[in-house]
Design a protein around this motif. Structure first.
Motif, PDB file in Angstrom:
ATOM      1  N   ARG A 130      -2.740 -16.239  -9.882  1.00  0.00           N
ATOM      2  CA  ARG A 130      -2.302 -14.376 -10.792  1.00  0.00           C
ATOM      3  C   ARG A 130      -2.070 -13.862  -9.654  1.00  0.00           C
ATOM      4  NH1 ARG A 130      -1.284 -12.954 -14.800  1.00  0.00           N
ATOM      5  NH2 ARG A 130      -1.850 -14.879 -15.851  1.00  0.00           N
ATOM      6  N   TYR A 131      -3.452 -13.590  -8.376  1.00  0.00           N
ATOM      7  CA  TYR A 131      -2.946 -12.743  -7.093  1.00  0.00           C
ATOM      8  C   TYR A 131      -2.121 -12.779  -6.335  1.00  0.00           C
ATOM      9  CZ  TYR A 131      -4.890 -10.626  -2.974  1.00  0.00           C
ATOM     10  OH  TYR A 131      -5.095  -9.438  -1.613  1.00  0.00           O
ATOM     11  N   GLY A 132      -1.554 -14.381  -6.431  1.00  0.00           N
ATOM     12  CA  GLY A 132      -0.975 -14.309  -5.733  1.00  0.00           C
ATOM     13  C   GLY A 132       1.008 -13.427  -6.135  1.00  0.00           C
ATOM     14  N   ILE A 133       0.771 -13.896  -7.805  1.00  0.00           N
ATOM     15  CA  ILE A 133       1.582 -13.475  -8.528  1.00  0.00           C
ATOM     16  C   ILE A 133       2.061 -12.064  -8.381  1.00  0.00           C
ATOM     17  CG2 ILE A 133       3.173 -13.559 -10.712  1.00  0.00           C
ATOM     18  CD1 ILE A 133       2.538 -16.436 -11.159  1.00  0.00           C
ATOM     19  N   VAL A 134       1.123 -11.595  -8.628  1.00  0.00           N
ATOM     20  CA  VAL A 134       1.224 -10.608  -9.084  1.00  0.00           C
ATOM     21  C   VAL A 134       1.233  -9.600  -7.525  1.00  0.00           C
ATOM     22  CG1 VAL A 134      -1.168  -7.996  -9.325  1.00  0.00           C
ATOM     23  CG2 VAL A 134      -0.817 -10.536 -11.045  1.00  0.00           C
ATOM     24  N   THR A 135       1.014  -9.724  -6.438  1.00  0.00           N
ATOM     25  CA  THR A 135       1.132  -9.182  -4.623  1.00  0.00           C
ATOM     26  C   THR A 135       1.907  -8.775  -5.049  1.00  0.00           C
ATOM     27  OG1 THR A 135      -0.193 -10.980  -4.210  1.00  0.00           O
ATOM     28  CG2 THR A 135      -1.787  -8.966  -4.711  1.00  0.00           C
ATOM     29  N   LEU A 136       2.677 -10.269  -5.154  1.00  0.00           N
ATOM     30  CA  LEU A 136       4.137 -10.704  -4.483  1.00  0.00           C
ATOM     31  C   LEU A 136       5.362  -9.556  -5.290  1.00  0.00           C
ATOM     32  CD1 LEU A 136       6.055 -11.771  -2.976  1.00  0.00           C
ATOM     33  CD2 LEU A 136       6.652 -13.353  -5.020  1.00  0.00           C
ATOM     34  N   SER A 137       4.874  -8.970  -6.386  1.00  0.00           N
ATOM     35  CA  SER A 137       5.459  -8.122  -7.637  1.00  0.00           C
ATOM     36  C   SER A 137       4.633  -6.330  -7.098  1.00  0.00           C
ATOM     37  CB  SER A 137       4.626  -8.019  -8.693  1.00  0.00           C
ATOM     38  OG  SER A 137       5.834  -9.509  -8.740  1.00  0.00           O
ATOM     39  N   LEU A 138       4.047  -6.392  -6.216  1.00  0.00           N
ATOM     40  CA  LEU A 138       3.823  -5.173  -6.141  1.00  0.00           C
ATOM     41  C   LEU A 138       4.684  -4.659  -5.083  1.00  0.00           C
ATOM     42  CD1 LEU A 138      -0.416  -5.426  -6.705  1.00  0.00           C
ATOM     43  CD2 LEU A 138       1.998  -4.101  -8.077  1.00  0.00           C
ATOM     44  N   GLN A 139       4.415  -5.748  -3.609  1.00  0.00           N
ATOM     45  CA  GLN A 139       5.348  -5.340  -2.218  1.00  0.00           C
ATOM     46  C   GLN A 139       6.727  -5.560  -2.623  1.00  0.00           C
ATOM     47  OE1 GLN A 139       3.645  -5.291   0.585  1.00  0.00           O
ATOM     48  NE2 GLN A 139       5.564  -4.524   1.339  1.00  0.00           N
ATOM     49  N   ARG A 140       7.531  -6.238  -3.466  1.00  0.00           N
ATOM     50  CA  ARG A 140       8.365  -5.541  -3.876  1.00  0.00           C
ATOM     51  C   ARG A 140       8.498  -3.986  -4.863  1.00  0.00           C
ATOM     52  NH1 ARG A 140       9.750 -11.642  -6.258  1.00  0.00           N
ATOM     53  NH2 ARG A 140      10.718 -12.582  -4.973  1.00  0.00           N
ATOM     54  N   LEU A 141       7.510  -3.874  -5.552  1.00  0.00           N
ATOM     55  CA  LEU A 141       7.713  -2.792  -5.767  1.00  0.00           C
ATOM     56  C   LEU A 141       8.268  -1.468  -4.069  1.00  0.00           C
ATOM     57  CD1 LEU A 141       7.420  -0.771  -8.710  1.00  0.00           C
ATOM     58  CD2 LEU A 141       4.917  -1.074  -8.384  1.00  0.00           C
ATOM     59  N   ILE A 142       6.729  -1.406  -3.658  1.00  0.00           N
ATOM     60  CA  ILE A 142       6.679  -0.771  -2.673  1.00  0.00           C
ATOM     61  C   ILE A 142       7.822  -0.652  -2.268  1.00  0.00           C
ATOM     62  CG2 ILE A 142       5.089  -0.220  -0.719  1.00  0.00           C
ATOM     63  CD1 ILE A 142       2.792  -1.133  -2.400  1.00  0.00           C
ATOM     64  N   ASP A 143       7.996  -1.832  -1.491  1.00  0.00           N
ATOM     65  CA  ASP A 143       9.194  -1.849  -0.636  1.00  0.00           C
ATOM     66  C   ASP A 143      11.313  -0.645  -1.143  1.00  0.00           C
ATOM     67  OD1 ASP A 143       7.910  -3.304   1.130  1.00  0.00           O
ATOM     68  OD2 ASP A 143       8.558  -4.907   0.300  1.00  0.00           O
ATOM     69  N   THR A 144      10.809  -0.892  -2.435  1.00  0.00           N
ATOM     70  CA  THR A 144      11.544  -0.133  -3.289  1.00  0.00           C
ATOM     71  C   THR A 144      12.210   0.845  -3.147  1.00  0.00           C
ATOM     72  OG1 THR A 144      11.710  -1.893  -5.473  1.00  0.00           O
ATOM     73  CG2 THR A 144      12.875   0.244  -5.814  1.00  0.00           C
ATOM     74  N   ASN A 145      11.011   1.836  -2.801  1.00  0.00           N
ATOM     75  CA  ASN A 145      10.613   3.135  -2.714  1.00  0.00           C
ATOM     76  C   ASN A 145       8.923   3.591  -2.444  1.00  0.00           C
ATOM     77  OD1 ASN A 145      10.332   5.906  -3.150  1.00  0.00           O
ATOM     78  ND2 ASN A 145      12.146   6.031  -4.801  1.00  0.00           N
ATOM     79  N   LYS A 146       9.137   3.895  -1.230  1.00  0.00           N
ATOM     80  CA  LYS A 146       8.232   4.647  -0.464  1.00  0.00           C
ATOM     81  C   LYS A 146       7.450   5.783  -1.042  1.00  0.00           C
ATOM     82  CE  LYS A 146      10.050   8.251   2.519  1.00  0.00           C
ATOM     83  NZ  LYS A 146       9.717   9.214   3.429  1.00  0.00           N
ATOM     84  N   GLU A 147       7.638   6.467  -2.145  1.00  0.00           N
ATOM     85  CA  GLU A 147       6.757   7.316  -2.782  1.00  0.00           C
ATOM     86  C   GLU A 147       6.281   6.437  -3.955  1.00  0.00           C
ATOM     87  OE1 GLU A 147       6.241   9.658  -3.084  1.00  0.00           O
ATOM     88  OE2 GLU A 147       8.412  11.150  -1.365  1.00  0.00           O
ATOM     89  N   PHE A 148       6.453   4.986  -4.426  1.00  0.00           N
ATOM     90  CA  PHE A 148       5.846   3.991  -5.091  1.00  0.00           C
ATOM     91  C   PHE A 148       4.260   3.538  -4.879  1.00  0.00           C
ATOM     92  CE2 PHE A 148       9.896   1.928  -7.203  1.00  0.00           C
ATOM     93  CZ  PHE A 148      10.142   3.044  -7.160  1.00  0.00           C
ATOM     94  N   CYS A 149       3.941   3.272  -3.387  1.00  0.00           N
ATOM     95  CA  CYS A 149       2.402   3.384  -2.660  1.00  0.00           C
ATOM     96  C   CYS A 149       1.341   4.153  -3.661  1.00  0.00           C
ATOM     97  CB  CYS A 149       2.835   3.362  -1.499  1.00  0.00           C
ATOM     98  SG  CYS A 149       1.253   2.660  -0.954  1.00  0.00           S
ATOM     99  N   PRO A 150       1.725   5.985  -3.183  1.00  0.00           N
ATOM    100  CA  PRO A 150       1.293   7.139  -3.659  1.00  0.00           C
ATOM    101  C   PRO A 150       0.846   6.735  -5.694  1.00  0.00           C
ATOM    102  CG  PRO A 150       1.981   7.514  -2.558  1.00  0.00           C
ATOM    103  CD  PRO A 150       3.012   6.437  -2.743  1.00  0.00           C
TER     104      PRO A 150
END
Length: 220
Positions: A61-81
């Motif tokens: 689950r950690y690997g699956i979720v963190t991969l999605s999180l990284q893709r999310l953050i890569d989409t837009n730098k404003e998503f990280c905050p």
């Protein structure tokens, strides 16, 4: 065993991983839970190795979720905050308008769309909530916070948390000023959960949110 199962995410993958892990390593239940909460990435590496040997499968689950999180953050730098913001609050009924206080409406629209795209939110809007809101599964939120704490530089992390605290303070002040009781009740839970992250908060940040939480209590 029942108490242990109540403490881990109730998904077949997580239950199977726990079973394989405990059987292979003879780790006590309490120690497994401790490792799960404090060494997410390290235990994930062990889980992947065990799964590969026993079930020819490596996705945790950690690997699956963190991969999605990284893709999310890569989409837009404003998503990280924004992701850090929702990771510090109560996972249930997160007010959309609180996010709009932090970033503009278009960014929030895109953020929620991508959360849904990567299946990171359980629902886009809770009809029982007094405001437009969404929820995140608690285990997903926990993984997201652990991932962000390690991914964001310490100085940047402190700056972001302080800006989040001030946003929360201003949002709470306005809810009291307009005497919106349903929103105030909802906000109390979010302020309380923010303060649970004691190790991440410097005194001035704790003071900002704790002071406003006192105001919410006083009004109620």
């Amino acid at each position: 065993i029942k108490r242990f199962l109540n403490e881990i995410p109730s998904f077949p993958l997580d239950v199977s991983i726990a079973a394989y892990y405990l059987k292979t390593t003879n780790t006590p239940y309490d120690k497994y839970l401790e490792n799960l909460s404090t060494h997410e990435k390290d235990i994930s590496n062990v889980q992947e190795g065990i799964l590969k040997e026993t079930a020819n499968y490596r996705k945790t689950r950690y690997g699956i979720v963190t991969l999605s999180l990284q893709r999310l953050i890569d989409t837009n730098k404003e998503f990280c905050p924004l992701l850090l913001l929702v990771s510090l609050l109560d996972s249930q009924n997160i007010p959309r308008e609180l996010l709009e206080r932090y970033k503009n409406t278009l960014v929030v629209d895109n953020f929620i769309y991508n959360l849904k795209k990567y299946s990171l939110i359980t629902n886009q809007m809770d009809k029982n909530s007094p405001v437009s809101s969404f929820s995140i599964h608690r285990s997903t939120q926990k993984i997201a916070l652990a991932y962000l704490i390690k991914a964001i530089a310490p100085e940047e992390k402190n700056r972001l948390i302080e800006s989040i605290a001030k946003t929360l303070e201003n949002y709470a002040f306005d809810r009291i000023d307009e005497e919106n009781l349903p929103k105030i009740k909802l906000l109390v839970s979010h302020c309380e959960h923010f303060l649970y992250h004691n190790k991440l908060l410097i005194p001035i940040i704790k003071g900002i949110v704790a002071g406003e939480l006192g105001g919410l209590y006083f009004y109620l």
